[in-house]
Design a protein around this motif. Sequence first.
Motif, PDB file in Angstrom:
ATOM      1  N   PRO A 168       3.115  17.234   4.008  1.00 13.73           N
ATOM      2  CA  PRO A 168       3.175  16.152   3.026  1.00 13.73           C
ATOM      3  C   PRO A 168       4.230  16.352   1.944  1.00 13.73           C
ATOM      4  N   PHE A 169       4.446  17.598   1.538  1.00 13.15           N
ATOM      5  CA  PHE A 169       5.485  17.880   0.542  1.00 13.15           C
ATOM      6  C   PHE A 169       6.864  17.495   1.094  1.00 13.15           C
ATOM      7  N   GLY A 218       0.780  -1.235   0.000  1.00 15.82           N
ATOM      8  CA  GLY A 218       0.000   0.000   0.000  1.00 15.82           C
ATOM      9  C   GLY A 218       0.808   1.278   0.000  1.00 15.82           C
ATOM     10  N   LYS A 219       2.076   1.242  -0.429  1.00 17.40           N
ATOM     11  CA  LYS A 219       2.891   2.457  -0.452  1.00 17.40           C
ATOM     12  C   LYS A 219       2.306   3.496  -1.413  1.00 17.40           C
ATOM     13  N   ALA A 220       1.864   3.040  -2.559  1.00 17.38           N
ATOM     14  CA  ALA A 220       1.294   3.974  -3.541  1.00 17.38           C
ATOM     15  C   ALA A 220       0.033   4.631  -2.979  1.00 17.38           C
ATOM     16  N   PHE A 221      -0.835   3.842  -2.331  1.00 20.32           N
ATOM     17  CA  PHE A 221      -2.046   4.392  -1.745  1.00 20.32           C
ATOM     18  C   PHE A 221      -1.712   5.379  -0.632  1.00 20.32           C
ATOM     19  N   ALA A 222      -0.699   5.059   0.161  1.00 26.28           N
ATOM     20  CA  ALA A 222      -0.292   5.958   1.247  1.00 26.28           C
ATOM     21  C   ALA A 222       0.224   7.282   0.695  1.00 26.28           C
ATOM     22  N   ARG A 223       0.993   7.221  -0.386  1.00 31.86           N
ATOM     23  CA  ARG A 223       1.496   8.452  -0.991  1.00 31.86           C
ATOM     24  C   ARG A 223       0.358   9.315  -1.524  1.00 31.86           C
ATOM     25  N   VAL A 224      -0.642   8.672  -2.107  1.00 33.32           N
ATOM     26  CA  VAL A 224      -1.796   9.426  -2.612  1.00 33.32           C
ATOM     27  C   VAL A 224      -2.531  10.105  -1.458  1.00 33.32           C
ATOM     28  N   CYS A 225      -2.734   9.378  -0.365  1.00 32.54           N
ATOM     29  CA  CYS A 225      -3.425   9.951   0.792  1.00 32.54           C
ATOM     30  C   CYS A 225      -2.637  11.116   1.378  1.00 32.54           C
ATOM     31  N   VAL A 226      -1.321  10.972   1.432  1.00 38.52           N
ATOM     32  CA  VAL A 226      -0.479  12.032   1.985  1.00 38.52           C
ATOM     33  C   VAL A 226      -0.515  13.270   1.102  1.00 38.52           C
ATOM     34  N   LEU A 227      -0.663  13.061  -0.196  1.00 37.73           N
ATOM     35  CA  LEU A 227      -0.642  14.182  -1.142  1.00 37.73           C
ATOM     36  C   LEU A 227      -1.912  15.032  -1.090  1.00 37.73           C
ATOM     37  N   VAL A 228      -2.982  14.509  -0.533  1.00 42.63           N
ATOM     38  CA  VAL A 228      -4.266  15.214  -0.578  1.00 42.63           C
ATOM     39  C   VAL A 228      -4.187  16.622   0.022  1.00 42.63           C
TER      40      VAL A 228
END
Length: 294
Positions: A171-172, A107-117
């Motif tokens: 997040p950035f 779930g690294k990709a999903f975590a990155r998407v959530c962090v980017l929100v």
Amino acid sequence: MSGATTTRRRLDGLSAAGLLLPTLLVLALVIGYPLLLAVNLSLFSDPIAGVPEFVGADNYARALWGADAGRFWSAAATTGGFTLVVVALELAVGLAMALFMNQLKRGKAFARVCVLVPWAVPTAVATVLWQWMFSTGGVVNALTGTETLWTGAEGPARAAVVIIDVWKTAPFVALLLLAGLQTIPGETYEAAKVDGAGAWKRFTRVTLPMLAPATAVAVLFRILDALRMYDVPAILTNGANGTTTLSLLTQQLAIGQVRVGYGSALSTLTFLLIFLVALAFIRATGARIAGGRS
């Protein structure tokens, strides 16, 4: 052979210059021209009562030690305080988030998407949402069981600005640090384990030193961004209760009060401050980072 090599190098240099020329022209157009225009306007009086007159450095003297020095240095202190606090908190929160994401097996990709929100949400929109949450009957007071008027006093207003900026930009920092963590070879940690290093020593002796280049880039970007902070205090408090930054003060004077000459001087001083801070930071960290890389 040496002559052919020299000719080849010259051709490579000309080719590189040709590739860079369009970018340099665009930078000169969007950065150089506005800067020169601001410097030129700062040398003239405000066109309120007629044709502007050449006043030289009077606008700068007025800001630094003249009649308006109090407002300028107060805004400068506020900007510097916000910069120190938000960059420190964003670095700490971003590092924690990056370490967590780096340890994920799935779930690294999903975590990155959530962090980017939060970072993807426009700052103006995020500030308006937080303004509603910070209201007397808002979510923050409901969760904390208080009735704090967050924008009604200096302490809460400054805290609200810091919270919004950290929520928006941590997040950035996390993504930059995560990229740095993923470049650290796994063999380095294995060697440290063999030598008997525990988790804390591996973090302090391996992770942090090898993460120094990414950390320096993240901190530099955030310092430059925080020193020109405008939108969060402008929307949240309009500079009230000790939240007036240099950029906000410049806008209030140049646009709100139509003091174009003096406002241009403030914008030039703000640019010089950011430039000098960036130069000092690069000089202070550049050699150490280069040494760490080698």
